[in-house]
Scaffold this active site. Structure first.
Site, mmCIF file in Angstrom:
data_model
loop_
_atom_site.group_PDB
_atom_site.id
_atom_site.type_symbol
_atom_site.label_atom_id
_atom_site.label_comp_id
_atom_site.label_asym_id
_atom_site.label_seq_id
_atom_site.Cartn_x
_atom_site.Cartn_y
_atom_site.Cartn_z
ATOM 1 N N ASN A 247 1.175 -1.138 -0.130
ATOM 2 C CA ASN A 247 0.226 0.059 0.135
ATOM 3 C C ASN A 247 0.761 1.203 0.094
ATOM 4 O O ASN A 247 2.574 1.515 0.108
ATOM 5 C CB ASN A 247 -0.879 -0.223 0.942
ATOM 6 C CG ASN A 247 0.180 0.038 2.540
ATOM 7 O OD1 ASN A 247 0.590 0.795 3.277
ATOM 8 N ND2 ASN A 247 -0.638 -0.989 3.034
ATOM 9 N N ASP B 130 -4.177 -6.666 4.759
ATOM 10 C CA ASP B 130 -5.119 -7.778 5.475
ATOM 11 C C ASP B 130 -4.687 -9.102 5.231
ATOM 12 O O ASP B 130 -5.302 -9.756 5.454
ATOM 13 C CB ASP B 130 -6.930 -6.790 4.896
ATOM 14 C CG ASP B 130 -6.574 -5.408 5.955
ATOM 15 O OD1 ASP B 130 -7.528 -4.924 5.402
ATOM 16 O OD2 ASP B 130 -6.082 -5.990 7.604
ATOM 17 N N ILE C 12 -2.683 -8.436 14.238
ATOM 18 C CA ILE C 12 -2.196 -7.934 14.617
ATOM 19 C C ILE C 12 -2.785 -6.782 16.161
ATOM 20 O O ILE C 12 -2.531 -7.520 17.502
ATOM 21 C CB ILE C 12 -0.629 -6.847 14.343
ATOM 22 C CG1 ILE C 12 -0.475 -8.053 13.581
ATOM 23 C CG2 ILE C 12 0.322 -6.712 15.701
ATOM 24 C CD1 ILE C 12 0.783 -7.830 12.605
ATOM 25 N N PHE D 275 -4.620 3.268 14.690
ATOM 26 C CA PHE D 275 -4.962 4.444 13.822
ATOM 27 C C PHE D 275 -5.881 3.163 12.674
ATOM 28 O O PHE D 275 -5.962 2.114 12.771
ATOM 29 C CB PHE D 275 -3.667 4.429 12.908
ATOM 30 C CG PHE D 275 -2.903 4.919 13.128
ATOM 31 C CD1 PHE D 275 -2.136 5.501 14.618
ATOM 32 C CD2 PHE D 275 -2.897 6.671 12.766
ATOM 33 C CE1 PHE D 275 -1.389 6.479 15.029
ATOM 34 C CE2 PHE D 275 -2.072 8.169 13.051
ATOM 35 C CZ PHE D 275 -1.109 8.003 14.488
HETATM 36 O O1 PMT Z 1 2.969 6.196 6.940
HETATM 37 P P1 PMT Z 1 2.475 7.590 5.999
HETATM 38 O O2 PMT Z 1 2.343 8.059 4.452
HETATM 39 O O3 PMT Z 1 2.976 8.498 6.770
HETATM 40 O O4 PMT Z 1 1.110 7.297 5.718
HETATM 41 C C1 PMT Z 1 0.184 7.609 7.711
HETATM 42 C C2 PMT Z 1 -0.925 6.177 7.774
HETATM 43 C C3 PMT Z 1 -1.826 6.795 6.858
HETATM 44 C C4 PMT Z 1 -0.230 4.939 7.293
HETATM 45 C C5 PMT Z 1 -1.480 5.826 8.816
HETATM 46 O O5 PMT Z 1 -1.569 7.435 9.314
HETATM 47 C C6 PMT Z 1 -3.138 5.380 8.682
HETATM 48 O O6 PMT Z 1 -3.323 5.398 9.346
HETATM 49 N N1 PMT Z 1 -2.144 3.713 9.888
HETATM 50 C C7 PMT Z 1 -3.248 2.854 9.727
HETATM 51 C C8 PMT Z 1 -3.315 1.883 8.872
HETATM 52 C C9 PMT Z 1 -4.048 1.788 8.457
HETATM 53 O O7 PMT Z 1 -3.908 -0.225 8.367
HETATM 54 O O8 PMT Z 1 -5.199 1.580 9.077
HETATM 55 P P2 PMT Z 1 -6.613 0.419 9.209
HETATM 56 O O9 PMT Z 1 -7.602 1.096 9.232
HETATM 57 O O10 PMT Z 1 -6.600 -0.710 7.861
HETATM 58 O O11 PMT Z 1 -5.512 -0.444 10.383
HETATM 59 C C10 PMT Z 1 -6.478 -0.145 10.962
HETATM 60 C C11 PMT Z 1 -5.751 -0.785 12.633
HETATM 61 O O12 PMT Z 1 -5.121 -1.524 12.401
HETATM 62 C C12 PMT Z 1 -4.179 0.147 12.356
HETATM 63 O O13 PMT Z 1 -3.296 0.641 13.736
HETATM 64 C C13 PMT Z 1 -3.267 -0.678 12.286
HETATM 65 O O14 PMT Z 1 -1.745 -0.794 12.304
HETATM 66 C C14 PMT Z 1 -4.018 -1.985 12.033
HETATM 67 N N2 PMT Z 1 -3.812 -3.372 12.235
HETATM 68 C C15 PMT Z 1 -4.973 -4.035 10.762
HETATM 69 C C16 PMT Z 1 -4.545 -5.033 10.304
HETATM 70 C C17 PMT Z 1 -4.063 -6.093 10.472
HETATM 71 N N3 PMT Z 1 -4.011 -6.762 9.828
HETATM 72 N N4 PMT Z 1 -3.567 -5.534 11.850
HETATM 73 C C18 PMT Z 1 -3.433 -4.734 12.136
HETATM 74 O O15 PMT Z 1 -2.540 -4.621 13.185
#
Ligand code: PMT
Length: 400
Positions: free
Chosen positions: A212, A281, A309, A326
Protein backbone atom coordinates in the site's frame (compact mmCIF):
# COMPACT_ATOMS: atom_id res chain seq x y z
CA UNK A 1 2.63 24.74 12.16
CA UNK A 2 4.40 24.25 15.51
CA UNK A 3 7.46 26.26 16.49
CA UNK A 4 10.85 24.55 16.45
CA UNK A 5 11.91 23.11 19.81
CA UNK A 6 15.02 25.32 19.51
CA UNK A 7 13.10 28.57 19.04
CA UNK A 8 14.10 31.12 21.68
CA UNK A 9 16.38 28.67 23.48
CA UNK A 10 19.81 29.87 24.65
CA UNK A 11 22.26 27.31 23.27
CA UNK A 12 25.97 27.62 23.98
CA UNK A 13 28.23 25.87 21.49
CA UNK A 14 31.70 25.20 22.85
CA UNK A 15 34.12 24.69 19.93
CA UNK A 16 37.48 23.01 20.56
CA UNK A 17 40.55 22.53 18.37
CA UNK A 18 39.70 19.87 15.81
CA UNK A 19 39.34 19.96 12.03
CA UNK A 20 35.71 18.94 12.65
CA UNK A 21 35.11 22.51 13.89
CA UNK A 22 34.19 23.48 10.34
CA UNK A 23 31.20 21.07 10.48
CA UNK A 24 29.99 22.67 13.73
CA UNK A 25 29.88 26.03 11.97
CA UNK A 26 27.06 24.53 9.88
CA UNK A 27 25.31 23.35 13.03
CA UNK A 28 25.39 26.90 14.42
CA UNK A 29 23.79 28.11 11.22
CA UNK A 30 21.03 25.45 11.41
CA UNK A 31 20.21 26.37 15.00
CA UNK A 32 20.15 30.08 14.19
CA UNK A 33 17.70 29.36 11.35
CA UNK A 34 15.50 27.59 13.93
CA UNK A 35 15.54 30.87 15.92
CA UNK A 36 17.76 29.54 18.70
CA UNK A 37 19.86 32.16 20.55
CA UNK A 38 23.29 30.75 19.79
CA UNK A 39 26.38 31.81 21.76
CA UNK A 40 29.67 30.38 20.55
CA UNK A 41 32.67 29.92 22.81
CA UNK A 42 35.92 29.03 21.02
CA UNK A 43 39.02 27.68 22.69
CA UNK A 44 42.41 28.98 21.59
CA UNK A 45 43.19 25.90 19.51
CA UNK A 46 39.74 26.03 17.87
CA UNK A 47 40.71 29.36 16.34
CA UNK A 48 43.53 27.58 14.52
CA UNK A 49 40.89 25.75 12.48
CA UNK A 50 38.01 28.20 12.01
CA UNK A 51 37.92 31.95 12.56
CA UNK A 52 35.56 33.54 15.12
CA UNK A 53 34.21 35.66 12.27
CA UNK A 54 32.86 32.53 10.58
CA UNK A 55 30.94 31.51 13.69
CA UNK A 56 29.78 35.07 14.32
CA UNK A 57 28.38 35.29 10.80
CA UNK A 58 26.64 31.90 10.97
CA UNK A 59 25.33 32.09 14.55
CA UNK A 60 24.27 35.72 14.23
CA UNK A 61 25.93 36.45 17.54
CA UNK A 62 29.24 37.63 18.94
CA UNK A 63 31.75 34.85 19.56
CA UNK A 64 33.41 34.60 22.98
CA UNK A 65 37.09 33.71 22.93
CA UNK A 66 38.70 35.07 26.09
CA UNK A 67 37.94 34.50 29.76
CA UNK A 68 37.91 38.20 30.49
CA UNK A 69 36.78 40.10 27.44
CA UNK A 70 37.60 43.69 26.57
CA UNK A 71 34.14 45.21 26.82
CA UNK A 72 32.47 46.02 30.17
CA UNK A 73 29.63 43.54 29.53
CA UNK A 74 32.23 40.83 28.88
CA UNK A 75 33.67 41.06 32.39
CA UNK A 76 31.35 38.37 33.83
CA UNK A 77 30.83 36.49 30.54
CA UNK A 78 32.52 33.43 32.00
CA UNK A 79 29.65 33.22 34.49
CA UNK A 80 26.64 34.61 32.62
CA UNK A 81 27.16 32.50 29.48
CA UNK A 82 26.80 29.28 31.43
CA UNK A 83 24.27 30.51 33.94
CA UNK A 84 21.82 31.70 31.24
CA UNK A 85 22.18 28.68 28.93
CA UNK A 86 19.34 26.25 28.25
CA UNK A 87 21.84 23.74 26.85
CA UNK A 88 25.59 23.56 26.27
CA UNK A 89 26.84 21.64 23.24
CA UNK A 90 30.56 20.96 23.20
CA UNK A 91 31.48 20.05 19.65
CA UNK A 92 33.97 19.05 18.52
CA UNK A 93 35.14 17.95 21.96
CA UNK A 94 38.87 17.16 22.01
CA UNK A 95 40.60 14.71 24.34
CA UNK A 96 42.14 17.69 26.12
CA UNK A 97 38.80 19.45 26.64
CA UNK A 98 37.18 16.25 27.93
CA UNK A 99 40.07 15.70 30.35
CA UNK A 100 39.73 19.23 31.73
CA UNK A 101 35.94 18.95 32.00
CA UNK A 102 36.21 15.56 33.73
CA UNK A 103 38.65 17.09 36.22
CA UNK A 104 36.30 20.02 36.88
CA UNK A 105 38.89 22.53 35.76
CA UNK A 106 38.02 26.16 35.06
CA UNK A 107 41.09 27.45 33.32
CA UNK A 108 39.38 28.98 30.30
CA UNK A 109 36.04 30.49 29.31
CA UNK A 110 34.50 27.19 28.16
CA UNK A 111 35.29 25.09 31.23
CA UNK A 112 34.34 27.97 33.54
CA UNK A 113 31.03 28.47 31.75
CA UNK A 114 30.25 24.73 32.10
CA UNK A 115 30.94 24.77 35.85
CA UNK A 116 28.76 27.86 36.25
CA UNK A 117 25.87 26.21 34.40
CA UNK A 118 23.09 23.86 35.49
CA UNK A 119 21.96 23.25 31.92
CA UNK A 120 22.32 19.89 30.20
CA UNK A 121 25.82 19.50 28.73
CA UNK A 122 26.15 17.45 25.54
CA UNK A 123 29.61 16.35 24.47
CA UNK A 124 30.47 15.35 20.90
CA UNK A 125 33.99 13.85 20.82
CA UNK A 126 36.09 14.10 17.66
CA UNK A 127 39.70 12.92 17.54
CA UNK A 128 42.19 10.45 16.15
CA UNK A 129 40.91 6.87 16.75
CA UNK A 130 43.94 5.89 18.81
CA UNK A 131 43.50 8.91 21.06
CA UNK A 132 39.82 8.08 21.46
CA UNK A 133 40.66 4.53 22.35
CA UNK A 134 43.32 5.47 24.93
CA UNK A 135 42.45 4.34 28.50
CA UNK A 136 42.83 7.91 29.78
CA UNK A 137 40.24 9.15 27.29
CA UNK A 138 37.95 6.23 28.11
CA UNK A 139 38.29 7.04 31.82
CA UNK A 140 37.43 10.70 31.18
CA UNK A 141 34.39 9.70 29.10
CA UNK A 142 33.15 7.55 31.97
CA UNK A 143 33.67 10.39 34.45
CA UNK A 144 31.79 12.80 32.20
CA UNK A 145 28.85 10.40 31.98
CA UNK A 146 28.89 10.04 35.76
CA UNK A 147 28.73 13.84 36.00
CA UNK A 148 25.46 13.63 34.02
CA UNK A 149 26.89 14.93 30.76
CA UNK A 150 25.42 13.34 27.62
CA UNK A 151 28.19 11.94 25.43
CA UNK A 152 27.15 11.51 21.80
CA UNK A 153 29.37 8.75 20.47
CA UNK A 154 31.50 9.55 17.42
CA UNK A 155 31.07 7.69 14.16
CA UNK A 156 33.55 5.19 12.77
CA UNK A 157 35.20 5.74 9.42
CA UNK A 158 38.04 7.48 7.61
CA UNK A 159 39.48 10.44 9.52
CA UNK A 160 41.24 13.56 8.27
CA UNK A 161 44.47 12.04 9.62
CA UNK A 162 43.95 9.24 7.08
CA UNK A 163 43.35 6.71 9.82
CA UNK A 164 40.27 4.49 9.98
CA UNK A 165 38.34 3.95 13.23
CA UNK A 166 36.04 5.42 15.87
CA UNK A 167 36.54 9.12 16.37
CA UNK A 168 34.70 10.97 13.63
CA UNK A 169 32.30 13.68 14.86
CA UNK A 170 28.70 12.45 15.12
CA UNK A 171 26.32 13.50 12.34
CA UNK A 172 24.19 16.61 12.90
CA UNK A 173 20.95 14.64 12.43
CA UNK A 174 21.91 12.56 15.47
CA UNK A 175 23.19 15.45 17.59
CA UNK A 176 20.12 17.55 16.79
CA UNK A 177 17.77 14.88 18.19
CA UNK A 178 19.75 14.59 21.45
CA UNK A 179 19.89 18.39 21.73
CA UNK A 180 16.12 18.53 21.14
CA UNK A 181 15.62 15.88 23.81
CA UNK A 182 17.63 18.00 26.29
CA UNK A 183 15.21 20.88 25.66
CA UNK A 184 11.96 18.87 25.73
CA UNK A 185 9.90 18.09 28.86
CA UNK A 186 10.67 14.43 29.60
CA UNK A 187 7.10 13.28 30.16
CA UNK A 188 7.86 9.87 28.66
CA UNK A 189 11.04 9.30 30.68
CA UNK A 190 11.18 5.73 31.94
CA UNK A 191 8.57 4.53 29.43
CA UNK A 192 9.35 1.88 26.82
CA UNK A 193 7.10 2.46 23.81
CA UNK A 194 6.50 0.38 20.71
CA UNK A 195 5.59 2.10 17.44
CA UNK A 196 4.82 0.41 14.13
CA UNK A 197 5.16 2.25 10.84
CA UNK A 198 5.14 1.85 7.09
CA UNK A 199 3.45 -0.69 4.82
CA UNK A 200 3.79 -4.44 4.72
CA UNK A 201 4.69 -6.30 1.54
CA UNK A 202 2.90 -9.59 0.82
CA UNK A 203 4.86 -11.48 -1.89
CA UNK A 204 3.26 -13.42 -4.79
CA UNK A 205 6.53 -14.49 -6.43
CA UNK A 206 10.19 -13.32 -6.49
CA UNK A 207 9.16 -10.23 -8.44
CA UNK A 208 5.70 -9.17 -7.22
CA UNK A 209 3.97 -8.29 -3.95
CA UNK A 210 0.81 -6.70 -2.59
CA UNK A 211 1.39 -3.50 -0.61
CA UNK A 212 0.00 0.00 0.00
CA UNK A 213 0.97 3.68 -0.14
CA UNK A 214 2.27 4.08 3.41
CA UNK A 215 5.58 6.00 3.44
CA UNK A 216 6.16 5.53 7.19
CA UNK A 217 6.19 9.30 7.85
CA UNK A 218 3.44 9.24 10.48
CA UNK A 219 4.93 6.36 12.46
CA UNK A 220 8.47 7.73 12.23
CA UNK A 221 7.26 11.11 13.47
CA UNK A 222 5.68 9.34 16.45
CA UNK A 223 8.91 7.44 17.19
CA UNK A 224 11.06 10.58 16.90
CA UNK A 225 8.75 12.60 19.17
CA UNK A 226 8.71 9.84 21.79
CA UNK A 227 12.54 9.74 21.86
CA UNK A 228 12.69 13.52 22.34
CA UNK A 229 10.25 13.19 25.27
CA UNK A 230 12.52 10.69 27.02
CA UNK A 231 11.08 7.33 26.02
CA UNK A 232 12.95 4.20 25.07
CA UNK A 233 11.55 3.64 21.57
CA UNK A 234 11.22 0.42 19.60
CA UNK A 235 10.14 1.01 15.99
CA UNK A 236 8.93 -2.02 14.01
CA UNK A 237 8.97 -0.75 10.45
CA UNK A 238 7.81 -2.05 7.10
CA UNK A 239 9.89 -1.11 4.04
CA UNK A 240 10.34 2.68 3.84
CA UNK A 241 12.90 5.12 2.42
CA UNK A 242 13.20 6.89 5.79
CA UNK A 243 16.35 6.87 7.95
CA UNK A 244 15.94 5.52 11.46
CA UNK A 245 15.34 8.47 13.83
CA UNK A 246 18.32 9.04 16.17
CA UNK A 247 18.10 7.21 19.46
CA UNK A 248 15.35 4.86 18.21
CA UNK A 249 15.80 1.08 17.95
CA UNK A 250 14.40 -0.02 14.60
CA UNK A 251 13.46 -3.55 13.54
CA UNK A 252 12.77 -3.94 9.82
CA UNK A 253 10.06 -6.33 8.64
CA UNK A 254 8.33 -6.94 5.31
CA UNK A 255 5.19 -9.07 5.75
CA UNK A 256 2.29 -8.80 8.20
CA UNK A 257 3.35 -12.13 9.71
CA UNK A 258 6.91 -10.86 10.30
CA UNK A 259 5.49 -7.65 11.81
CA UNK A 260 3.20 -9.69 14.08
CA UNK A 261 6.11 -11.79 15.32
CA UNK A 262 8.26 -8.76 16.19
CA UNK A 263 5.37 -6.79 17.74
CA UNK A 264 4.30 -9.68 19.97
CA UNK A 265 7.92 -10.23 21.01
CA UNK A 266 8.06 -6.69 22.45
CA UNK A 267 4.43 -6.01 23.42
CA UNK A 268 4.41 -7.20 27.03
CA UNK A 269 7.48 -5.12 27.88
CA UNK A 270 6.05 -1.86 26.57
CA UNK A 271 3.81 0.58 28.46
CA UNK A 272 2.48 2.12 25.23
CA UNK A 273 1.90 0.59 21.80
CA UNK A 274 1.03 2.81 18.83
CA UNK A 275 0.08 0.97 15.65
CA UNK A 276 0.57 3.45 12.81
CA UNK A 277 1.66 0.80 10.30
CA UNK A 278 -0.56 0.03 7.30
CA UNK A 279 -0.73 -3.72 7.66
CA UNK A 280 -2.09 -5.70 4.70
CA UNK A 281 -5.27 -7.57 5.63
CA UNK A 282 -4.62 -10.26 3.02
CA UNK A 283 -1.67 -12.01 1.37
CA UNK A 284 -1.39 -14.26 -1.69
CA UNK A 285 -2.29 -17.81 -0.64
CA UNK A 286 0.73 -19.26 -2.41
CA UNK A 287 4.23 -17.78 -2.52
CA UNK A 288 5.52 -18.98 -5.88
CA UNK A 289 9.19 -19.95 -6.11
CA UNK A 290 9.39 -18.78 -9.74
CA UNK A 291 7.95 -15.69 -11.41
CA UNK A 292 4.33 -16.34 -12.37
CA UNK A 293 3.69 -16.00 -16.10
CA UNK A 294 1.52 -12.94 -16.73
CA UNK A 295 -1.19 -15.08 -18.35
CA UNK A 296 -1.48 -17.00 -15.05
CA UNK A 297 -1.52 -14.08 -12.61
CA UNK A 298 -5.27 -13.52 -12.43
CA UNK A 299 -5.79 -17.22 -11.78
CA UNK A 300 -2.99 -17.47 -9.25
CA UNK A 301 -3.92 -14.37 -7.26
CA UNK A 302 -5.91 -16.19 -4.58
CA UNK A 303 -5.76 -14.40 -1.23
CA UNK A 304 -5.82 -15.54 2.35
CA UNK A 305 -6.34 -13.46 5.51
CA UNK A 306 -3.44 -12.04 7.50
CA UNK A 307 -3.51 -12.02 11.30
CA UNK A 308 -5.06 -8.85 12.77
CA UNK A 309 -2.16 -7.78 15.01
CA UNK A 310 -4.02 -4.91 16.69
CA UNK A 311 -6.98 -7.13 17.52
CA UNK A 312 -4.59 -9.65 19.08
CA UNK A 313 -2.89 -6.90 21.11
CA UNK A 314 -6.30 -5.78 22.36
CA UNK A 315 -7.08 -9.26 23.57
CA UNK A 316 -3.79 -9.60 25.50
CA UNK A 317 -3.53 -6.00 26.70
CA UNK A 318 -2.11 -5.94 30.20
CA UNK A 319 -3.54 -3.64 32.92
CA UNK A 320 -2.10 -0.12 32.63
CA UNK A 321 -0.83 -0.66 29.09
CA UNK A 322 -1.99 2.02 26.62
CA UNK A 323 -2.99 0.68 23.20
CA UNK A 324 -3.41 3.16 20.33
CA UNK A 325 -4.61 2.21 16.88
CA UNK A 326 -4.87 4.11 13.62
CA UNK A 327 -7.64 3.89 11.06
CA UNK A 328 -7.29 4.74 7.40
CA UNK A 329 -10.76 5.72 6.23
CA UNK A 330 -12.16 7.56 3.24
CA UNK A 331 -15.68 8.01 4.68
CA UNK A 332 -17.70 7.63 7.91
CA UNK A 333 -14.56 8.36 9.91
CA UNK A 334 -16.31 8.67 13.28
CA UNK A 335 -18.46 5.55 12.95
CA UNK A 336 -15.64 3.40 11.53
CA UNK A 337 -13.21 4.65 14.17
CA UNK A 338 -15.58 3.97 17.06
CA UNK A 339 -16.27 0.48 15.78
CA UNK A 340 -12.54 -0.31 15.69
CA UNK A 341 -11.97 1.24 19.11
CA UNK A 342 -14.52 -1.08 20.66
CA UNK A 343 -13.85 -4.17 18.56
CA UNK A 344 -10.10 -4.08 19.22
CA UNK A 345 -10.23 -2.96 22.88
CA UNK A 346 -8.25 0.22 22.20
CA UNK A 347 -7.67 3.17 24.52
CA UNK A 348 -7.40 5.59 21.59
CA UNK A 349 -7.84 5.44 17.85
CA UNK A 350 -6.44 8.03 15.44
CA UNK A 351 -8.66 8.17 12.37
CA UNK A 352 -7.29 9.86 9.29
CA UNK A 353 -8.94 10.61 5.98
CA UNK A 354 -6.97 8.93 3.20
CA UNK A 355 -9.14 10.50 0.49
CA UNK A 356 -7.24 13.78 0.29
CA UNK A 357 -3.73 14.63 -0.91
CA UNK A 358 -2.69 16.41 2.27
CA UNK A 359 -3.76 13.87 4.88
CA UNK A 360 -3.10 10.19 5.36
CA UNK A 361 -0.74 8.25 3.11
CA UNK A 362 2.56 9.88 2.00
CA UNK A 363 1.56 13.44 2.94
CA UNK A 364 3.81 15.67 5.10
CA UNK A 365 0.67 16.80 6.94
CA UNK A 366 -2.28 15.11 8.57
CA UNK A 367 -5.55 15.75 10.36
CA UNK A 368 -6.60 13.22 12.97
CA UNK A 369 -10.00 12.51 14.48
CA UNK A 370 -9.02 11.16 17.88
CA UNK A 371 -11.58 8.86 19.53
CA UNK A 372 -11.30 7.58 23.09
CA UNK A 373 -13.68 5.85 25.46
CA UNK A 374 -14.76 9.23 26.82
CA UNK A 375 -15.31 11.12 23.58
CA UNK A 376 -13.67 12.44 20.45
CA UNK A 377 -11.49 15.37 19.42
CA UNK A 378 -10.56 16.71 16.00
CA UNK A 379 -6.88 17.63 16.00
CA UNK A 380 -5.80 20.57 13.83
CA UNK A 381 -4.57 20.15 10.28
CA UNK A 382 -0.80 20.31 10.77
CA UNK A 383 2.53 18.59 10.11
CA UNK A 384 2.86 14.94 11.01
CA UNK A 385 5.63 15.97 13.43
CA UNK A 386 3.22 18.27 15.27
CA UNK A 387 0.41 15.69 15.00
CA UNK A 388 2.74 13.19 16.69
CA UNK A 389 3.37 15.55 19.60
CA UNK A 390 -0.33 16.29 20.00
CA UNK A 391 -1.02 12.55 20.06
CA UNK A 392 1.68 11.94 22.69
CA UNK A 393 0.24 14.79 24.80
CA UNK A 394 -3.00 12.82 24.98
CA UNK A 395 -1.39 9.41 25.42
CA UNK A 396 0.64 10.69 28.39
CA UNK A 397 -2.63 11.58 30.15
CA UNK A 398 -3.71 7.92 29.90
CA UNK A 399 -0.57 6.57 31.57
CA UNK A 400 -1.22 5.22 35.09
O1 PMT B 1 2.91 6.14 6.54
P1 PMT B 1 2.33 7.43 6.04
O2 PMT B 1 2.55 7.62 4.55
O3 PMT B 1 2.74 8.63 6.84
O4 PMT B 1 0.70 7.31 6.15
C1 PMT B 1 0.20 7.29 7.47
C2 PMT B 1 -0.93 6.24 7.56
C3 PMT B 1 -2.09 6.70 6.68
C4 PMT B 1 -0.45 4.88 7.10
C5 PMT B 1 -1.35 6.17 9.04
O5 PMT B 1 -1.74 7.46 9.48
C6 PMT B 1 -2.49 5.20 9.22
O6 PMT B 1 -3.65 5.52 9.05
N1 PMT B 1 -2.12 3.95 9.58
C7 PMT B 1 -3.08 2.85 9.69
C8 PMT B 1 -3.35 2.32 8.34
C9 PMT B 1 -4.20 1.07 8.43
O7 PMT B 1 -3.79 -0.05 8.24
O8 PMT B 1 -5.46 1.41 8.87
P2 PMT B 1 -6.60 0.20 8.94
O9 PMT B 1 -7.88 0.92 9.21
O10 PMT B 1 -6.53 -0.72 7.77
O11 PMT B 1 -6.10 -0.63 10.24
C10 PMT B 1 -6.57 -0.26 11.50
C11 PMT B 1 -5.51 -0.56 12.56
O12 PMT B 1 -5.29 -1.97 12.65
C12 PMT B 1 -4.15 0.07 12.32
O13 PMT B 1 -3.65 0.50 13.57
C13 PMT B 1 -3.30 -1.08 11.79
O14 PMT B 1 -1.93 -0.95 12.19
C14 PMT B 1 -3.93 -2.28 12.47
N2 PMT B 1 -3.89 -3.52 11.69
C15 PMT B 1 -4.55 -3.62 10.51
C16 PMT B 1 -4.52 -4.83 9.83
C17 PMT B 1 -3.83 -5.93 10.39
N3 PMT B 1 -3.79 -7.11 9.76
N4 PMT B 1 -3.19 -5.81 11.57
C18 PMT B 1 -3.22 -4.62 12.24
O15 PMT B 1 -2.62 -4.50 13.31
Amino acid sequence: MAQSVFSGKRIVIGVCGSIAAFKVAGWASELAKDEALVSVVMTGSAREFVTPLTFAALSGNEVHTAMFGAGREEVMAHISIGRDADAILIAPATANAMARLAAGMADDLLTTAVLASRARVLICPAMNPRMYDHPATRRNLQMLRELGYWVIDPESGMMACKEEGEGRLAEWDTVREHLARSLTPQDLLGQRVLVTAGPTREPLDPARFLSNRSSGKMGYALARAAFRRGAEVILVSGPTALPCPAGVTRENVRTACEMRERVLAHADGCSVIVKAAAVADYRPEILHEHKVKKEQIAKELVLEKNPDILHELGRRKRPGQVLVGFAAESRDLADEGLKKLNRKNLDLIAVNDIGGARTGFEAETNQILLISRTGSEKLPFTSKAHTADLLWDRIVRLLP
